[in-house]
Design a protein around this motif. Structure first.
Motif, short mmCIF file in Angstrom:
data_model
loop_
_atom_site.label_atom_id
_atom_site.label_comp_id
_atom_site.label_asym_id
_atom_site.label_seq_id
_atom_site.Cartn_x
_atom_site.Cartn_y
_atom_site.Cartn_z
N ARG A 1 8.93 8.99 -7.03
CA ARG A 1 7.51 9.25 -7.32
C ARG A 1 6.70 7.94 -7.28
O ARG A 1 5.59 7.91 -6.74
CB ARG A 1 7.33 9.94 -8.67
N THR A 2 7.28 6.87 -7.83
CA THR A 2 6.62 5.56 -7.77
C THR A 2 6.46 5.10 -6.32
O THR A 2 5.38 4.65 -5.92
CB THR A 2 7.42 4.52 -8.58
N LEU A 3 7.53 5.23 -5.55
CA LEU A 3 7.48 4.84 -4.14
C LEU A 3 6.42 5.65 -3.40
O LEU A 3 5.67 5.10 -2.59
CB LEU A 3 8.84 5.03 -3.48
N ALA A 4 6.36 6.94 -3.66
CA ALA A 4 5.39 7.79 -2.97
C ALA A 4 3.96 7.36 -3.27
O ALA A 4 3.12 7.29 -2.37
CB ALA A 4 5.60 9.26 -3.35
N GLN A 5 3.71 7.01 -4.54
CA GLN A 5 2.37 6.55 -4.91
C GLN A 5 2.05 5.23 -4.20
O GLN A 5 0.96 5.06 -3.65
CB GLN A 5 2.29 6.38 -6.42
N GLU A 6 3.00 4.30 -4.21
CA GLU A 6 2.78 3.02 -3.55
C GLU A 6 2.64 3.19 -2.04
O GLU A 6 1.88 2.46 -1.40
CB GLU A 6 3.91 2.05 -3.90
N HIS B 1 -0.92 3.88 -0.98
CA HIS B 1 -1.73 2.67 -0.85
C HIS B 1 -1.39 1.94 0.45
O HIS B 1 -2.28 1.43 1.15
CB HIS B 1 -1.53 1.74 -2.04
N ALA B 2 -0.10 1.86 0.76
CA ALA B 2 0.34 1.17 1.98
C ALA B 2 -0.17 1.87 3.24
O ALA B 2 -0.57 1.22 4.21
CB ALA B 2 1.87 1.06 2.01
#
Length: 153
Positions: free
Chosen positions: A108-113, A116-117
């Motif tokens: 979930r953290t990776l998906a949020q970041e 942005h990317a």
């Protein structure tokens, strides 16, 4: 990658390197969980964590190669990965369900970041990187959902 301004290119490289660092930390965590998982779900999770760390290894390579292809320098040491990552290593003391929930949370953290990317890449006119990151995001959102469903049983 269309050359725009150096700040936009640097932003894309930074976003890719953040992903590279996080995927490297996640790879180590998944391998640790693969080795240390215990309990009634051992066979299921042992195999699942192996599948996920093999996927993470492929993501690391894919991200590093994209940094290089766009003229950047990928992070390449454990120190660099740990210093840059927003994900944390596993402790080795987690229960099987805690392992599953930790990985789901990391996804979930990776998906949020990644959101942005993707925006950074689109702003820089780098549709190839945006597309690559969108595909990764789609995959890990599905993994997160499945892991959360497993843990709620």
């Amino acid at each position: 990658m269309t050359k725009t301004n150096p700040a936009e290119t640097a932003s894309v490289h930074a976003a890719l390197n953040l992903q590279l660092a996080n995927w490297s930390v996640l790879y180590a965590k998944l391998q640790q969980y693969h080795w240390l998982v215990k309990g009634p779900h051992f066979f299921t999770l042992h195999a699942k964590f192996q599948e996920l760390y093999e996927d993470a290894a492929a993501r690391v390579d894919e991200l590093a190669e994209r940094v290089l292809a766009t003229g950047g320098r990928p992070l390449a040491t454990m120190r660099e990965f740990l210093d840059a990552a927003t994900l944390e290593e596993g402790s080795g003391d987690e229960s099987a369900i805690e392992m599953v929930l930790n990985v789901a949370s990391d996804y979930r953290t990776l998906a949020q970041e990644l959101g942005h990317a993707i925006a950074d890449a689109e702003h820089a006119g780098d549709g190839v990187t945006a597309d690559l990151l969108l595909g990764i995001r789609e995959s890990i959102e599905k993994h997160a959902w499945m892991l959360e469903a497993f843990a709620s049983a």
